[in-house]
Design a protein around this motif. Structure first.
Motif, PDB file in Angstrom:
ATOM      1  N   LEU A 167     -82.799  75.567  11.249  1.00  0.00           N
ATOM      2  CA  LEU A 167     -82.039  76.151  12.197  1.00  0.00           C
ATOM      3  C   LEU A 167     -81.239  77.480  11.936  1.00  0.00           C
ATOM      4  CD1 LEU A 167     -79.837  72.643  13.589  1.00  0.00           C
ATOM      5  CD2 LEU A 167     -81.520  74.362  14.649  1.00  0.00           C
ATOM      6  N   ASP A 168     -81.205  77.878  10.770  1.00  0.00           N
ATOM      7  CA  ASP A 168     -80.413  79.196  10.334  1.00  0.00           C
ATOM      8  C   ASP A 168     -81.287  80.377  11.024  1.00  0.00           C
ATOM      9  OD1 ASP A 168     -78.264  80.447   8.822  1.00  0.00           O
ATOM     10  OD2 ASP A 168     -80.147  81.516   7.919  1.00  0.00           O
ATOM     11  N   ARG A 169     -82.532  80.226  11.148  1.00  0.00           N
ATOM     12  CA  ARG A 169     -83.361  81.263  11.776  1.00  0.00           C
ATOM     13  C   ARG A 169     -82.926  81.465  13.382  1.00  0.00           C
ATOM     14  NH1 ARG A 169     -89.417  78.850  10.888  1.00  0.00           N
ATOM     15  NH2 ARG A 169     -88.251  78.281   8.862  1.00  0.00           N
ATOM     16  N   PHE A 170     -82.377  80.356  13.935  1.00  0.00           N
ATOM     17  CA  PHE A 170     -81.952  80.594  15.254  1.00  0.00           C
ATOM     18  C   PHE A 170     -80.612  80.670  15.365  1.00  0.00           C
ATOM     19  CE2 PHE A 170     -85.681  77.764  15.045  1.00  0.00           C
ATOM     20  CZ  PHE A 170     -86.524  78.524  16.011  1.00  0.00           C
ATOM     21  N   LYS A 171     -79.841  81.033  14.343  1.00  0.00           N
ATOM     22  CA  LYS A 171     -78.385  81.466  14.515  1.00  0.00           C
ATOM     23  C   LYS A 171     -77.975  82.328  15.601  1.00  0.00           C
ATOM     24  CE  LYS A 171     -74.613  83.130  11.698  1.00  0.00           C
ATOM     25  NZ  LYS A 171     -74.155  83.828  10.198  1.00  0.00           N
ATOM     26  N   ASN A 172     -78.730  83.479  15.887  1.00  0.00           N
ATOM     27  CA  ASN A 172     -78.479  84.205  16.927  1.00  0.00           C
ATOM     28  C   ASN A 172     -78.506  83.611  18.285  1.00  0.00           C
ATOM     29  OD1 ASN A 172     -77.718  86.567  15.119  1.00  0.00           O
ATOM     30  ND2 ASN A 172     -79.694  87.366  15.359  1.00  0.00           N
ATOM     31  N   THR A 173     -79.619  82.824  18.543  1.00  0.00           N
ATOM     32  CA  THR A 173     -79.854  82.213  19.944  1.00  0.00           C
ATOM     33  C   THR A 173     -78.586  81.158  19.988  1.00  0.00           C
ATOM     34  OG1 THR A 173     -82.147  82.533  19.812  1.00  0.00           O
ATOM     35  CG2 THR A 173     -81.365  80.722  21.192  1.00  0.00           C
ATOM     36  N   ILE A 174     -78.136  80.555  18.796  1.00  0.00           N
ATOM     37  CA  ILE A 174     -77.154  79.498  19.178  1.00  0.00           C
ATOM     38  C   ILE A 174     -75.710  80.210  19.395  1.00  0.00           C
ATOM     39  CG2 ILE A 174     -75.685  77.718  17.811  1.00  0.00           C
ATOM     40  CD1 ILE A 174     -78.288  77.066  16.335  1.00  0.00           C
ATOM     41  N   GLN A 175     -75.687  81.544  19.012  1.00  0.00           N
ATOM     42  CA  GLN A 175     -74.437  82.079  19.265  1.00  0.00           C
ATOM     43  C   GLN A 175     -74.308  82.531  20.571  1.00  0.00           C
ATOM     44  OE1 GLN A 175     -74.415  85.141  16.134  1.00  0.00           O
ATOM     45  NE2 GLN A 175     -72.549  84.132  15.145  1.00  0.00           N
ATOM     46  N   ILE A 176     -75.521  82.975  21.114  1.00  0.00           N
ATOM     47  CA  ILE A 176     -75.607  83.309  22.649  1.00  0.00           C
ATOM     48  C   ILE A 176     -75.325  81.989  23.651  1.00  0.00           C
ATOM     49  CG2 ILE A 176     -77.267  84.138  24.357  1.00  0.00           C
ATOM     50  CD1 ILE A 176     -78.461  85.778  22.377  1.00  0.00           C
ATOM     51  N   PHE A 177     -76.024  80.957  23.080  1.00  0.00           N
ATOM     52  CA  PHE A 177     -75.814  79.704  24.003  1.00  0.00           C
ATOM     53  C   PHE A 177     -74.160  79.388  23.747  1.00  0.00           C
ATOM     54  CE2 PHE A 177     -79.891  77.298  23.917  1.00  0.00           C
ATOM     55  CZ  PHE A 177     -80.668  78.304  24.554  1.00  0.00           C
ATOM     56  N   ASP A 178     -73.579  79.467  22.647  1.00  0.00           N
ATOM     57  CA  ASP A 178     -72.127  79.422  22.521  1.00  0.00           C
ATOM     58  C   ASP A 178     -71.231  80.148  23.340  1.00  0.00           C
ATOM     59  OD1 ASP A 178     -69.878  78.183  20.368  1.00  0.00           O
ATOM     60  OD2 ASP A 178     -69.460  80.206  21.122  1.00  0.00           O
ATOM     61  N   ALA A 179     -71.712  81.472  23.453  1.00  0.00           N
ATOM     62  CA  ALA A 179     -70.962  82.501  24.278  1.00  0.00           C
ATOM     63  C   ALA A 179     -71.201  82.022  25.653  1.00  0.00           C
ATOM     64  CB  ALA A 179     -71.446  83.895  24.249  1.00  0.00           C
ATOM     65  N   ILE A 180     -72.215  81.627  26.255  1.00  0.00           N
ATOM     66  CA  ILE A 180     -72.573  81.329  27.562  1.00  0.00           C
ATOM     67  C   ILE A 180     -71.781  80.002  28.019  1.00  0.00           C
ATOM     68  CG2 ILE A 180     -73.972  80.627  29.429  1.00  0.00           C
ATOM     69  CD1 ILE A 180     -76.090  82.349  27.850  1.00  0.00           C
ATOM     70  N   GLY A 181     -71.638  79.016  26.905  1.00  0.00           N
ATOM     71  CA  GLY A 181     -70.881  77.885  27.310  1.00  0.00           C
ATOM     72  C   GLY A 181     -69.555  78.051  27.350  1.00  0.00           C
TER      73      GLY A 181
END
Length: 222
Positions: A90-104
């Motif tokens: 999952l660490d390689r998708f850290k930026n994607t998760i942060q974007i999801f977090d911002a949208i949420g």
């Protein structure tokens, strides 16, 4: 009618993205703290829906929506199960998760601000407080459960983005009909959060030894 349904579907998608990001954050924290499977699940679900439960209790929307409609609970539980099998990658998708977090975060802030006004809690203090509690409540509970100072108190410019977004909703809502204040709140909160992620905006840390304050821009570009 079709247009309204499409808008609500998109809004639900934004909230789901946030729930997934929050749940992943809680699950990864639980794994790092070497909790057992049940502990990881509890931590993930708490992170994902804890803020919403606190919001509902404060504004009198009881029983909390999560207990009446378990959709978000099920989504966060499913995300946690997926993390069990994928956490090493999952660490390689850290930026994607942060974007999801911002949208949420933007979606939850706007929804909470509107919900507060719908319950006739229309003071600026209440609207912003409800928005902040929804946005950071779950992560604060997560960190308290694992005996850490909440992350949002140490680094992230997180609560401020919800305050600014909620204030935008509060001050535009008397002058615009329809959902314009809702969308404006969402865009401001999400946009500010994405800027914080992109440029590494953080509050400075005060040094008790009298040395120069530590710069808040520690992770620019991440």
């Amino acid at each position: 009618m079709h247009k309204k349904g499409s808008v609500m579907t998109a809004w639900s998608l934004f909230e789901i993205m946030g729930i997934v990001a929050f749940a992943i954050s809680g699950a990864l924290t639980g794994i790092q703290k070497r909790l057992d499977v049940f502990g990881v699940l509890v931590l993930a679900v708490t992170t994902a829906i804890g803020g919403g439960v606190l919001r509902d209790v404060i504004i009198g929307n009881t029983p909390p929506l999560t207990f009446r409609d378990p959709t978000f609970f099920m989504i966060s539980a499913l995300a946690t199960v997926i993390v069990f099998f994928t956490y090493r990658w999952l660490d390689r998708f850290k930026n994607t998760i942060q974007i999801f977090d911002a949208i949420g975060l933007g979606a939850f802030t706007a929804t909470s601000a509107k919900l507060a006004t719908q319950h006739n809690l229309d003071s600026l203090l209440i609207v912003t407080t409800v928005a902040v509690i929804t946005g950071i409540g779950g992560s604060v509970m997560r960190d308290v459960f694992v005996k850490e100072i909440p992350y949002v108190f140490r680094q992230e410019v997180y609560a401020i983005t919800t305050i600014v977004g909620a204030m935008a909703f509060y001050y535009t809502q008397p002058y615009f009909t329809g959902n314009f204040p809702l969308y404006l709140c969402f865009c401001i909160t999400t946009g500010l959060r994405l800027c914080c992620i992109k440029y590494g905006w953080n509050f400075p840390i005060l040094d008790m030894e009298g040395k120069k304050g530590i710069s808040g821009n520690r992770n620019a570009g991440n």
